[in-house]
Design a protein around this motif. Sequence first.
Motif, short mmCIF file in Angstrom:
data_model
loop_
_atom_site.label_atom_id
_atom_site.label_comp_id
_atom_site.label_asym_id
_atom_site.label_seq_id
_atom_site.Cartn_x
_atom_site.Cartn_y
_atom_site.Cartn_z
N ARG A 44 0.83 -1.21 0.00
CA ARG A 44 0.00 0.00 0.00
C ARG A 44 0.86 1.26 0.00
O ARG A 44 0.53 2.25 -0.66
CB ARG A 44 -0.95 -0.01 1.21
N LEU A 47 2.25 1.65 -3.70
CA LEU A 47 1.28 1.88 -4.76
C LEU A 47 0.31 3.01 -4.47
O LEU A 47 -0.17 3.66 -5.41
CB LEU A 47 0.49 0.59 -5.02
N VAL A 48 0.02 3.25 -3.20
CA VAL A 48 -0.96 4.29 -2.85
C VAL A 48 -0.26 5.55 -2.36
O VAL A 48 -0.40 6.63 -2.96
CB VAL A 48 -1.96 3.77 -1.79
N ASP A 51 2.31 6.34 -4.95
CA ASP A 51 1.71 6.29 -6.29
C ASP A 51 2.68 5.75 -7.34
O ASP A 51 2.77 6.27 -8.46
CB ASP A 51 1.21 7.67 -6.70
N ASP A 53 4.16 2.90 -10.06
CA ASP A 53 3.48 2.25 -11.18
C ASP A 53 3.35 0.74 -11.03
O ASP A 53 2.55 0.11 -11.73
CB ASP A 53 4.21 2.56 -12.48
N ARG A 84 -3.70 -5.69 -6.51
CA ARG A 84 -4.88 -5.58 -7.38
C ARG A 84 -6.04 -4.91 -6.64
O ARG A 84 -6.87 -4.25 -7.27
CB ARG A 84 -5.30 -6.97 -7.87
N VAL A 86 -5.76 -2.42 -4.34
CA VAL A 86 -5.55 -0.98 -4.16
C VAL A 86 -5.20 -0.26 -5.45
O VAL A 86 -5.41 0.95 -5.57
CB VAL A 86 -4.47 -0.70 -3.09
N LYS A 87 -4.64 -1.00 -6.42
CA LYS A 87 -4.27 -0.37 -7.70
C LYS A 87 -4.34 -1.44 -8.79
O LYS A 87 -3.34 -2.05 -9.15
CB LYS A 87 -2.87 0.23 -7.63
N ASP A 89 -4.41 -1.67 -11.95
CA ASP A 89 -3.62 -1.63 -13.18
C ASP A 89 -2.12 -1.59 -12.92
O ASP A 89 -1.33 -1.34 -13.83
CB ASP A 89 -4.02 -0.44 -14.04
N ALA A 90 -1.70 -1.84 -11.68
CA ALA A 90 -0.27 -1.82 -11.37
C ALA A 90 0.46 -2.91 -12.16
O ALA A 90 -0.09 -3.99 -12.41
CB ALA A 90 -0.05 -2.05 -9.87
#
Length: 330
Positions: A44, A47-48, A51, A53, A84, A86-87, A89-90
């Motif tokens: 988290r 990716l959060v 931010d 990729d 998947r 939290v994001k 399209d990572a």
Amino acid sequence: MVKAKEAKEWAHESLRGNCSSLYTPFSGLDGDDIDYDALRALVRHCLVHLDQDGLWLTGGIAEFWSLTTEELKEVMRVTIEEARRVKPDALIQVMSSSDTAKQTVELTLHAQRLGADICYILTPYFECAGKPGVLEFLRYVADRTDMPLGYFNSQTTGLAMTPSECVELYREIPALCGLKNGLADAHHSLAIHRLEPGMVLWEANDEAGIRLGVPHPGALGAALYLYEKPGMKLYTEWRELLVQRDFERAEKFAEETGLAAMRAASRRYQAHPARPRTFTHWGAGFKFGASLLGLPIGDYPHSRPPQTAFPADLQAPIRRAYTKSGFIES
């Protein structure tokens, strides 16, 4: 899910961005357990909160050689599910290498079922018969899986492929669509690019490669969380200046923000005093750096054997560099 036959075309569009290579948070007696809550929190954060990729899983920083097959599978499952969630399209990159071809297939198929985007195969690191052996290893895995594969050419295995050999592997295996050059040799990458301009590649020392004109799609497997905080994404800003070929501003930015000092200090994670001329992924060192920034590392902060604890005399200069940069309070 991208199929093997689509891998090379897919790579040109999708194999890019800033992606952190995650460590494994250990817990319990001698680090025999894995703190999966800490792992989810790290996902988290990357990716959060930062931010980023995508992610690089079960690689050298994660101490993959010290994890059992079941642990590797569970680390993949937990990480991919949280990513998947939290994001969606990572970019999810998994290093599915092992010391046996059969186990590498098992791990690659597991990652494929979980929805990973690409799996990387490290040069076999025991009794490998040179380039012919690497080719057969890659072919064995590719024939039994159906997803994009990358090749990780690393000096840590004791066997590194030449630029021409890397290109031959790329052309021989349809699923092989990218190369991580772990040799920290930008001229090696430049030679590959000149032989095969369509091959997606990047390297550990991306600054030197960018300066030489090697196209770099991103920092696809590095410990970026060691140089970034929400509102202070130093690595991203510095790298963007490099890509724009504004080298003077990039150098000034790195010096003024303390990024250069932090990166220099963190090189201690990459060399063990007992093996001074050998590149090392010292897991305990990476986790020490992460702990300075308040990231969860589990209640056992050390590495599993055969690595050793990260000594106090190496910790002090790293702490000073982080303090001077303003990343942590004195």
